[in-house]
Design a protein around this motif. Structure first.
Motif, mmCIF file in Angstrom:
data_model
loop_
_atom_site.group_PDB
_atom_site.id
_atom_site.type_symbol
_atom_site.label_atom_id
_atom_site.label_comp_id
_atom_site.label_asym_id
_atom_site.label_seq_id
_atom_site.Cartn_x
_atom_site.Cartn_y
_atom_site.Cartn_z
ATOM 1 N N LYS A 60 0.886 -1.201 -0.008
ATOM 2 C CA LYS A 60 -0.061 -0.121 0.318
ATOM 3 C C LYS A 60 0.789 1.222 0.091
ATOM 4 N N GLN A 61 2.030 1.231 0.884
ATOM 5 C CA GLN A 61 2.820 2.328 0.786
ATOM 6 C C GLN A 61 3.427 2.507 -0.649
ATOM 7 N N ALA A 62 3.767 1.434 -1.257
ATOM 8 C CA ALA A 62 4.278 1.622 -2.685
ATOM 9 C C ALA A 62 3.499 2.288 -3.549
ATOM 10 N N VAL A 63 2.115 2.011 -3.542
ATOM 11 C CA VAL A 63 1.036 2.376 -4.481
ATOM 12 C C VAL A 63 0.997 3.889 -4.012
ATOM 13 N N LEU A 64 0.953 4.225 -2.746
ATOM 14 C CA LEU A 64 1.063 5.575 -2.202
ATOM 15 C C LEU A 64 2.171 6.558 -2.905
ATOM 16 N N ASP A 65 3.336 5.963 -2.549
ATOM 17 C CA ASP A 65 4.534 6.583 -3.371
ATOM 18 C C ASP A 65 4.340 7.113 -4.859
ATOM 19 N N LYS A 66 3.687 6.046 -5.619
ATOM 20 C CA LYS A 66 3.708 6.041 -6.947
ATOM 21 C C LYS A 66 2.674 7.232 -7.249
ATOM 22 N N MET A 67 1.560 7.347 -6.201
ATOM 23 C CA MET A 67 0.669 8.254 -6.399
ATOM 24 C C MET A 67 1.222 9.918 -6.284
ATOM 25 N N TYR A 68 2.191 9.824 -5.101
ATOM 26 C CA TYR A 68 2.788 10.741 -4.963
ATOM 27 C C TYR A 68 3.592 11.471 -6.155
ATOM 28 N N LYS A 69 4.516 10.545 -6.686
ATOM 29 C CA LYS A 69 5.289 10.976 -7.853
ATOM 30 C C LYS A 69 4.417 11.180 -8.991
ATOM 31 N N ASN A 70 3.072 10.700 -9.279
ATOM 32 C CA ASN A 70 2.507 11.078 -10.448
ATOM 33 C C ASN A 70 1.905 12.483 -10.121
ATOM 34 N N TYR A 71 1.482 12.561 -9.031
ATOM 35 C CA TYR A 71 0.780 13.971 -8.505
ATOM 36 C C TYR A 71 2.048 15.010 -8.867
ATOM 37 N N GLU A 74 2.398 15.701 -12.434
ATOM 38 C CA GLU A 74 1.488 16.558 -13.160
ATOM 39 C C GLU A 74 0.870 17.795 -12.624
ATOM 40 N N GLN A 75 1.374 18.111 -11.194
ATOM 41 C CA GLN A 75 1.028 19.094 -10.567
ATOM 42 C C GLN A 75 0.915 20.592 -11.360
ATOM 43 N N ILE A 76 1.967 20.771 -12.183
ATOM 44 C CA ILE A 76 1.868 21.934 -13.121
ATOM 45 C C ILE A 76 0.632 22.074 -13.756
ATOM 46 N N MET A 77 0.098 21.153 -14.428
ATOM 47 C CA MET A 77 -0.749 20.993 -15.275
ATOM 48 C C MET A 77 -2.111 20.791 -14.733
ATOM 49 N N LEU A 78 -2.274 20.600 -13.598
ATOM 50 C CA LEU A 78 -3.641 20.429 -12.952
ATOM 51 C C LEU A 78 -4.166 21.852 -12.455
ATOM 52 N N THR A 79 -5.560 21.873 -12.634
ATOM 53 C CA THR A 79 -6.369 23.023 -12.247
ATOM 54 C C THR A 79 -6.293 22.987 -10.708
ATOM 55 N N ASP A 80 -6.818 23.914 -10.103
ATOM 56 C CA ASP A 80 -6.675 23.991 -8.657
ATOM 57 C C ASP A 80 -7.771 22.900 -8.165
ATOM 58 N N ASP A 81 -8.977 22.697 -8.785
ATOM 59 C CA ASP A 81 -9.787 21.896 -8.278
ATOM 60 C C ASP A 81 -9.471 20.372 -8.456
ATOM 61 N N LEU A 82 -8.589 20.150 -9.452
ATOM 62 C CA LEU A 82 -7.891 18.808 -9.727
ATOM 63 C C LEU A 82 -6.789 18.554 -8.544
ATOM 64 N N LYS A 83 -6.045 19.691 -8.407
ATOM 65 C CA LYS A 83 -5.254 19.468 -7.407
ATOM 66 C C LYS A 83 -5.663 19.137 -5.942
ATOM 67 N N LYS A 84 -6.661 19.976 -5.516
ATOM 68 C CA LYS A 84 -7.422 19.679 -4.370
ATOM 69 C C LYS A 84 -7.701 18.207 -4.126
ATOM 70 N N LYS A 85 -8.605 17.605 -5.370
ATOM 71 C CA LYS A 85 -8.904 16.406 -5.292
ATOM 72 C C LYS A 85 -7.810 15.355 -5.362
ATOM 73 N N ARG A 86 -6.848 15.285 -5.899
ATOM 74 C CA ARG A 86 -5.548 14.663 -5.738
ATOM 75 C C ARG A 86 -5.210 14.675 -4.548
ATOM 76 N N GLU A 87 -4.737 15.735 -3.839
ATOM 77 C CA GLU A 87 -4.204 15.893 -2.557
ATOM 78 C C GLU A 87 -5.181 15.294 -1.564
ATOM 79 N N ASP A 88 -6.692 15.198 -1.692
ATOM 80 C CA ASP A 88 -7.310 14.768 -0.782
ATOM 81 C C ASP A 88 -7.181 13.312 -0.914
ATOM 82 N N GLU A 89 -7.289 12.490 -2.213
ATOM 83 C CA GLU A 89 -6.799 11.090 -2.358
ATOM 84 C C GLU A 89 -5.708 10.710 -1.597
#
Length: 172
Positions: A60-71, A74-89
């Motif tokens: 589960k930690q490996a999945v989370l680490d991958k989610m962090y790297k992806n975020y 992609e962070q620069i290209m995301l809208t504020d709403d999508l950033k908030k959604k991904r941060e919440d995830e």
């Protein structure tokens, strides 16, 4: 003055006589438990279960680490709403992992309960054998040198660990 001195000397002699009558023995519960096949089996089972649960958490930690790297990528290209959604995830996933760690390895967690179920009956059996020997041999104290109490020197003839094993019917 003479009466006080005599009383003090008498008290000192009585104290020395009482101390001389105290009987004690030293045991090593780690040694005793290591010689009990059921304990070794229970300990192996606990290790396997613990490793299995740790692998689950690591996955589960490996999945989370991958989610962090992806975020982060992609962070620069995301809208504020999508950033908030991904941060919440990410926050929810992180909390899920912490909760799982606490559930599995925390105080009174699954590993603790499993240990109580598998090991406590064996420890109770050893304690009862020790108590039986203490009563039969009229020991005032039995000290455990394996943990907690530090024994700097112990005469080997005082170690009754093998006697406890014999009482339990285990040959060493």
């Amino acid at each position: 003055m003479k009466k006080i001195l005599v009383a003090f000397a008498t008290l000192l002699l009585l104290t020395t006589a009482v101390e001389a009558q105290q009987r004690y023995a030293i045991i090593d519960t780690k040694y005793i438990l290591s010689k009990i096949p059921e304990y070794r089996d229970a300990d192996k089972k606990l290790q396997l279960v613990g490793e299995q649960w740790q692998k689950e958490i690591d996955d589960k930690q490996a999945v989370l680490d991958k989610m962090y790297k992806n975020y982060e990528a992609e962070q620069i290209m995301l809208t504020d709403d999508l950033k908030k959604k991904r941060e919440d995830e990410l926050f929810v996933k992180e909390k899920e992992i912490r909760d799982l760690q606490k559930k599995r390895f925390g105080y009174e967690g699954d590993l603790f309960k499993e240990r109580q179920k598998l090991v406590k009956p064996i420890q109770d059996k050893v304690y009862n054998a020790i108590q039986k020997i203490a009563v039969a041999r009229v020991y005032d104290f039995i000290l455990d040198k394996s943990e907690g109490i530090t024994v700097i020197f112990a005469d080997p003839k005082l170690d009754k660990s093998d006697e406890v094993l014999r009482e339990l019917g285990i040959k060493n």
